[in-house]
Design a protein around this motif. Structure first.
Motif, short mmCIF file in Angstrom:
data_model
loop_
_atom_site.label_atom_id
_atom_site.label_comp_id
_atom_site.label_asym_id
_atom_site.label_seq_id
_atom_site.Cartn_x
_atom_site.Cartn_y
_atom_site.Cartn_z
N ASN A 276 0.85 -1.18 0.00
CA ASN A 276 0.00 0.00 0.00
C ASN A 276 0.89 1.24 0.00
O ASN A 276 1.50 1.55 1.03
N PRO A 277 1.02 1.94 -1.16
CA PRO A 277 0.30 1.80 -2.43
C PRO A 277 0.64 0.48 -3.15
O PRO A 277 1.63 -0.17 -2.86
N THR A 278 -0.22 0.14 -4.12
CA THR A 278 -0.05 -1.09 -4.88
C THR A 278 -0.50 -0.87 -6.32
O THR A 278 -1.16 0.13 -6.61
N LYS A 279 -0.16 -1.84 -7.20
CA LYS A 279 -0.59 -1.71 -8.60
C LYS A 279 -1.11 -3.02 -9.19
O LYS A 279 -1.82 -3.00 -10.20
N ASP A 280 -0.80 -4.16 -8.56
CA ASP A 280 -1.19 -5.45 -9.13
C ASP A 280 -2.12 -6.26 -8.23
O ASP A 280 -3.15 -6.77 -8.68
N ARG A 319 -5.07 -5.71 -11.22
CA ARG A 319 -4.20 -5.34 -12.34
C ARG A 319 -4.94 -4.56 -13.43
O ARG A 319 -4.32 -3.78 -14.16
N SER A 323 -5.59 3.94 -11.59
CA SER A 323 -5.10 4.57 -10.36
C SER A 323 -6.26 5.22 -9.61
O SER A 323 -7.05 5.97 -10.21
N THR A 325 -8.04 5.74 -5.21
CA THR A 325 -8.06 5.40 -3.79
C THR A 325 -9.31 4.57 -3.50
O THR A 325 -10.41 4.93 -3.92
N ILE A 345 -4.21 2.73 -5.16
CA ILE A 345 -3.75 2.02 -6.35
C ILE A 345 -3.01 3.02 -7.22
O ILE A 345 -3.56 4.04 -7.63
N GLN A 346 -1.73 2.72 -7.48
CA GLN A 346 -0.89 3.61 -8.30
C GLN A 346 -0.34 2.81 -9.47
O GLN A 346 0.31 1.78 -9.29
N LYS A 347 -0.60 3.28 -10.68
CA LYS A 347 -0.12 2.62 -11.89
C LYS A 347 1.11 3.32 -12.46
O LYS A 347 1.29 4.53 -12.25
#
Length: 347
Positions: A276-280, A319, A323, A325, A345-347
């Motif tokens: 956290n943050p995450t992207k997948d 996935r 991006s 919250t 979520i950050q891409k």
């Protein structure tokens, strides 16, 4: 006006699962603010009913939330029309109709006694002018008290002038049947209830200079009624076309699911969300050995994902998400929120 009434009371021989009686104290009152969650109507099997029945709908997934706000008539735009003792209103639609005959800010106004909960009038805006009409034949939504195997049929009618020799009217009848009793379980609660069906054969008409246009609007409703919720614990509504029920809305009584500006709920349950943050992927880990569920919402309250907590772990595949919250809730088997928090979520 009530046209037909057949009342039959059947008492259970099982003391632990006695039938309930729904009275006027179970109806909404002025000042009520009651929340509900909308669900996919196809997820409710309305054919299931009977005496001493257990309806298990605890897997329903909330798609969005709303609320009923019952207000004193004097606090609405139609206060001038509804000044009677005990009348209160509920906004039922932002708009109805189409084209030239589209009405906005539609409200129903109610009154209850020990024998009936009824709609006494309707208010709406037509060409930005607040208009209203009393039913010349009141719409008795519930003839009270409700008990298992109660059957009643009532009629309703109103006419209102739209100006310029244009009149809008509504006429019809409803047939109510209490066809089951027992216990219902939803994601919010588990309570004893009555199951009730309502067939509403409604016709809406526009009359201009003696020329009339009629629009049939047959409807069917399934409601699970309790003694304390003031609205149905679960309700499924739809059209009734060629003797076939076509569901178009389902909602269950709920509590507020906090999203925007959330104050994260904390308890004795230790929960970790990572990365956290995450992207997948999002991994939720909790030191909680009982059955539990994790739900993920965006900040507009839209349900994104739902999964069970298995051996203290829940994994979400995000996935394909943009991006944003998100908010997660960890809930126990009774639907109580044990812990909540935000995930970025950050891409």
């Amino acid at each position: 006006m009530k046209k037909l009434l057949l009342l039959t009371s059947v008492f259970s021989t099982t003391a632990f699962f006695a039938q309930i009686t729904v009275t006027s104290t179970s109806m909404p009152v002025s000042g009520d603010t009651i929340r509900y969650s909308n669900v996919n109507p196809a997820s409710v099997n309305v054919a299931l009913t009977g005496p001493n029945y257990y309806w298990n709908y605890d897997t329903l997934i909330s798609q969005s939330q709303g609320r009923y706000d019952y207000l004193k008539a004097s606090l609405t735009s139609y206060a001038f029309y509804f000044l009677g003792t005990g009348q209160y209103g509920l906004k039922t639609a932002d708009s109805i109709g189409a084209g030239t005959y589209k009405f906005y800010d539609v409200w129903n106004f109610y009154k209850k006694t020990t024998s009936v909960f009824e709609a006494e009038g309707i208010g709406f805006k037509y060409q930005n002018v607040p208009l209203a009409a009393y039913y010349s034949d009141m719409d008795e939504i519930y003839s009270l008290p409700l008990t298992y195997l109660r059957h009643d049929s009532t009629t309703f009618k109103f006419t209102v002038s739209l100006g310029g020799n244009i009149y809008y009217s509504q006429v019809g009848y409803r047939i109510n049947n209490v066809d089951g009793w027992g216990t219902i379980k939803t994601p919010h609660d588990s309570v004893t209830c009555l199951r009730m069906t309502s067939f509403i054969n409604e016709k809406d008409s526009i009359n201009y200079n003696g020329i009339g246009f009629t629009f049939p609007n047959p409807q069917f409703q399934y409601k699970w009624m309790s003694t304390a919720a003031h609205i149905p614990i679960l309700e499924v509504d739809g059209s009734y076309i060629n003797s076939n029920f076509v569901p178009n809305r389902a909602r269950y009584r709920d509590s507020y699911i906090s999203t925007v500006g959330i104050n994260e709920i904390k308890s004795n349950v230790n929960v970790t969300a990572f990365p956290n943050p995450t992207k997948d992927f999002i991994i939720i880990k909790a030191d909680y050995a009982q059955p539990a569920t994790v739900v993920l919402y965006d900040l507009n309250g839209k349900l994104l994902l739902k999964n069970n907590l298995t051996q203290g772990i829940c994994v979400f595949d995000i996935r394909n998400f943009a991006s944003q919250t998100c908010v997660y809730h960890l809930t126990n088997a009774e639907g109580k929120i044990l812990q909540s928090g935000k995930i970025i979520i950050q891409k």
